[in-house]
Design an enzyme around this catalytic site. Structure first.
Site, PDB file in Angstrom:
ATOM      1  CG  HIS A 795      39.525  23.656   4.475  1.00  0.00           C
ATOM      2  ND1 HIS A 795      39.825  22.965   5.862  1.00  0.00           N
ATOM      3  CD2 HIS A 795      40.772  24.253   4.331  1.00  0.00           C
ATOM      4  CE1 HIS A 795      40.966  23.590   5.634  1.00  0.00           C
ATOM      5  NE2 HIS A 795      41.245  24.232   5.646  1.00  0.00           N
ATOM      6  CD  GLU A 816      43.760  22.241   8.388  1.00  0.00           C
ATOM      7  OE1 GLU A 816      45.020  22.470   9.008  1.00  0.00           O
ATOM      8  OE2 GLU A 816      43.358  22.890   7.667  1.00  0.00           O
TER       9      GLU A 816
END
Length: 921
Positions: A795, A816
């Site tokens: 992130h 991610e």
């Protein structure tokens, strides 16, 4: 350590320990003076690791190791306390004994020693790294192998190791010198490698340089030998440095010597001003009031002999001075073996405790922590060696947030739990019965014990396995599980039962169900069997691992051995009830568990060599202890860090238990590790604070002098990072590695995608989060030969991982991309849409990745594109094996790597796009 020693003489009182200099031995350092000292003293002369007759070990040479070896030798000899005389490097070892093992030291003689680098002549060490065996002598380094080095084959290795030590000379603070309890004499040549001003400064710190006529003489002494070099301060037969004969006797006639207890100046000069020779004890009178005829005998020797023996007798005289100048302190008592003070957040169980009591304690802990994701409570539950639970009354525990459950055995088989130790899904709907998943089951640890699964009393589904439904920042290490199956998902609750882990190392596992786990790394273990795979399952050095020939169906990646590994340090209690920390050694091309044939190879550090920190301890106290050579144990809790914890010494261990958490304050770098080899940081979580930090953990300086060792890599084990979540957090970079030869063994570097900060603008507050919880880069690797086993980074707002160093290796990468960019304009890299999840620097020519995945879930704006999941230079030496991208229902990754691979878009939600290797054949 089988340290070679020689014993001479049999005098009464405390023995005298002689410690030689670097690249030297007993004979070359003390050959002339030793017989003289042995006339009145029991002398124990030692030869340190790799020197003389003492063999080398698979560990670096450090002053701390040397000092610990001497203490171990004294233990074996039954010597509770000794006087110590050290020369050059041996003086540094003696000083380390005085500061870190004070109870074992009576008096000290330190010849040619500085307590910090500033004490050496400027430029002295320039070029020391260019030393080679057989090169011209420099600073006393012999051209050839010394006579008392019986292993010529080991000489080159010794010189190489000594260069590493020279690049990381021990340092003491002035406060440490002032606090030195042992009466001390400093001996210096007037043409020494140590500056005379430094010796005087040290003398003052010890309480010297006072007006003795008013205060009496302090217990410390200073001797500067004229016309002498460093080598001349330790009398060796081969050295013929001139020494004025009169210095051997003058100044040591009749004069007042006062009985004192330490090297500190008297508390009140006025109260001592009238002290007189009557204060002398009879013993001191005998030692210091020298008969005139003794002087006459010395001065009538022939000139040739006097030049040779004057220095010897002088050193014998000053040695006698320092070792008899004070009264004998009480002998240290036998150490107690109770548990150290680990603070209120550590609970230690004993097998004699009732199972019901232990069960109630663990049940209450789970009740407090099962939903406490953003809380500040931290706790460790430690089991002493023994058996817990029975067939009829098993111990069945569940583990919540920020909780460590660990055995205190030297081997996992020393602690046996009959029962279960589990983590279940969190059910977030319908009163705790629906929407059950493990996606945020973070921050918990299970290690170093045997678990015999016993499900007695549980229902049919729960009794089918030991459940460990977890995601990131969770490790299982050094486990021996039997008696049933292990499931890494919780299939006994209402769906969706998602999980996003995880990590296992150094464990012996039964049949294991992976289930819904999206990715997982199992390293250096044994597994009965493994079933199910989702996106990215990696095995390295695992006996019984599944074959990966049909990748990506199933998506297994299997390495026969692990190229580089080092197991995490662990607390254990030995057979005498003493607490220690075992620090495993690094391994190359390893496979299976480290404890199969006995204790894990490595070194044992007694707990007394650690500073046991509590959250209330100021950083300057922690740094002072580290500067003294202490290791650091962080007990459970949250530490506010407004000034960096500085790890400057090679081979320092920083061990956190119970998920100890360092939080940056006012933009500090919470943990700053120097570019030195062998540092181990383990079990520590680092949080960003409200003011932006340049970095949260730095290893080495980007443009500084970093020294490393391929055989002894600096290692980060279970080190976790968080930006946002429980509070606002800001950093430029979370983890920055500038040193070469670093091992990252399981880390989760997380810029929070959710939290309790109160954000409202955007989907789930994402627009506020994007602007407020800022973190540009997750991991930046600038060093060469860096290895990562289990690299989880999520992130961040630019590159999540940037790898600029050569010869890097990653075994399992999970990423991610950020959920929260408000617009495509916020997610641009120049003219390129988005930032790759894994970036290898454009100039890198050698890099390898095994098993990597980049996921996209742009929930704040599903129209956002990212051009590539991976971005690497196109060169034969950069190889990616088994990589993938996947869409989690929002956003698009256009290609897997460098424009190759199909898009992970909304037509492929949950269906990965795989490449078996890049570049493609």
């Amino acid at each position: 350590m089988d340290i070679h020693h020689e014993e001479h003489g049999s005098g009464e009182g405390r023995p005298l320990v002689l410690i030689h200099g670097a690249l030297s031995g007993i004979g070359t350092s003390f050959g002339t003076i030793l017989p003289l000292l042995a006339k009145t003293r029991r002398v124990i002369a030692v030869e340190l690791q790799a020197h003389g007759h003492t063999p080398d070990l698979d560990r670096p040479l450090t002053v701390e190791h040397f000092a610990a070896d001497v203490v171990e030798l004294l233990d074996r000899l039954g010597v509770a306390r000794a006087d110590v005389f050290g020369w050059s490097m041996g003086a540094a070892v003696a000083l380390r004994l005085g500061t870190d093992h004070a109870a074992r030291v009576g008096r000290l003689v330190l010849a040619s020693v500085s307590f910090d680098d500033a004490g050496l002549h400027p430029g002295l060490l320039d070029g020391i790294q260019d030393l080679r065996p057989g090169a011209p002598a420099r600073l006393g380094v012999p051209r050839g192998v010394p006579a008392d080095q019986p292993d010529p084959a080991g000489w080159a290795s010794l010189v190489t190791k000594m260069k590493v030590l020279d690049a990381n000379l021990p340092q003491w603070t002035p406060a440490q010198i002032t606090a030195l309890a042992a009466p001390t004499m400093i001996v210096l040549a007037d043409a020494d490698i140590v500056q005379p001003e430094h010796a005087v400064r040290m003398f003052r710190l010890l309480g010297g340089a006072v007006s003795g006529d008013l205060t009496g003489l302090p217990a410390c002494r200073l001797a500067i030998l004229p016309g002498t070099t460093r080598i001349g301060t330790a009398p060796a037969p081969s050295v013929r440095t001139r020494l004025a004969p009169k210095l051997a006797v003058r100044g040591h006639g009749v004069r007042p010597i006062y009985q004192v207890e330490t090297c500190q100046p008297f508390a009140s000069v006025r109260s001592r001003a009238k002290a007189s020779e009557s204060a002398l004890t009879p013993q001191l009178r005998r030692e210091y009031v020298r008969p005139a005829e003794r002087t006459n005998r010395m001065t009538t020797q022939p000139r040739r002999v006097r030049r040779r023996t004057g220095r010897t007798l002088f050193l014998a005289l000053v040695l006698t001075t320092v070792v008899t100048a004070t009264s004998t302190a009480a002998t240290a008592g036998r150490p107690t073996h109770g548990a150290p003070d680990f603070g209120p957040n550590v609970t230690i169980f004993d097998p004699s405790m009732p199972v019901t009591e232990i069960q109630q304690t663990l049940d209450a802990a789970h009740a407090r922590q099962v939903d406490n994701e953003m809380g500040t409570a931290r706790h460790a539950y430690l089991f002493k060696p023994g058996t817990y639970g029975t067939t009829e009354q098993p111990l069945q525990a569940k583990v919540g947030y920020y909780t460590e459950v660990s055995g205190l055995g030297a081997s996992p088989t020393d602690v046996t739990v009959n029962g279960k130790i589990e983590a279940y899904n969190r059910c977030l709907a319908d009163g705790g019965t629906g929407n059950c998943l493990a996606l945020v089951n973070f921050w918990r640890t299970l290690s170093n014990l045997s678990l015999t699964i016993n499900a007695a009393g549980q229902d049919g589904c729960r009794s089918s396995a030991n459940f460990w439904a977890v995601s990131q920042a969770v490790s299982m290490r050094r486990l021996n599980i039997s008696g049933g199956g292990l499931s890494l998902m919780d299939y006994c609750t209402a769906g969706p039962q998602y999980a996003s882990g995880g990590f296992i190392a150094d464990s012996r596992l039964p049949a294991t169900t992976n289930g819904s786990q999206q990715q997982w790394l199992t390293r250096n273990s044994e597994v009965g069997s493994w079933s199910n795979a989702v996106w990215n399952q990696v095995f390295a050095g695992v006996e019984g691992a599944p074959d990966d020939a049909s990748f990506p169906d199933p998506p297994y990646t299997t390495l026969e051995t692990t190229p580089l590994s080092r197991e995490k340090p662990y607390l254990f209690v030995d057979g005498e009830g003493r607490y220690n920390v075992r620090v495993p050694a690094a391994q190359r091309d390893s496979r299976g568990v480290s404890w199969a044939e006995g204790m894990t190879p490595g070194r044992t550090i007694p707990i007394r060599d650690f500073f046991i920190a509590k959250p209330s301890d100021p950083v300057h106290v922690i740094n002072s202890q580290l500067a003294r050579g202490k290791h650091l144990l962080l007990t459970p809790g949250t530490y506010d860090i407004a000034r960096s914890i500085e790890v400057r010494r090679a081979n320092t261990v920083v061990l956190g238990i119970g998920h100890a958490t360092l939080t940056a304050v006012n933009g500090a770098i919470p943990l700053d590790v120097a570019g030195v080899p062998g540092v181990v940081v383990a079990g520590v979580t680092i949080d960003a604070g409200r003011v932006e930090s340049p970095v949260l953990l730095r290893v080495g300086r980007q443009h500084g002098r970093n020294v490393s060792s391929a055989a002894n890599p600096t290692t980060l084990s279970d080190v976790y990072f968080r930006v946002g979540g429980p509070h606002i957090g800001r950093t430029n970079t979370a983890l920055e590695v500038n040193s070469d030869n670093v091992l990252i063994d399981h880390t989760w570097v997380w810029r929070g995608d959710h939290g309790v900060e109160g954000f409202t603008e955007g989907v789930n507050g994402d627009t506020d989060r994007w602007r407020t919880n800022t973190g540009r880069y997750g991991a930046v690797i600038n060093g060469d030969h860096v290895t990562a086993t289990g690299l989880f980074v999520e992130h961040f707002q630019r590159y999540n991982t940037v790898w600029n160093g050569e010869h890097g290796t990653t075994i399992l990468y999970q990423n991610e991309l950020p959920y929260d960019p408000p617009t495509q304009a916020d997610w641009m890299h120049g003219g390129v849409e988005g930032w790759a999840g894994y970036k290898v620097g454009d100039r890198v020519r050698h890099h390898t990745l095994y098993g990597g995945g980049v996921y996209v879930f742009n929930q704040n704006n599903p129209s956002i594109h990212t051009e590539n999941g991976f971005e690497v230079p196109v060169t034969p030496g950069v190889r990616l094996h088994h990589i993938m991208t996947v869409n989690l229902s929002a956003g698009t990754i256009d290609h897997v790597v460098n424009g190759v691979g199909d898009a992970a878009d909304m037509t492929k939600v949950g269906a990965p796009v795989y490449l078996t290797q890049y570049p493609t054949p």
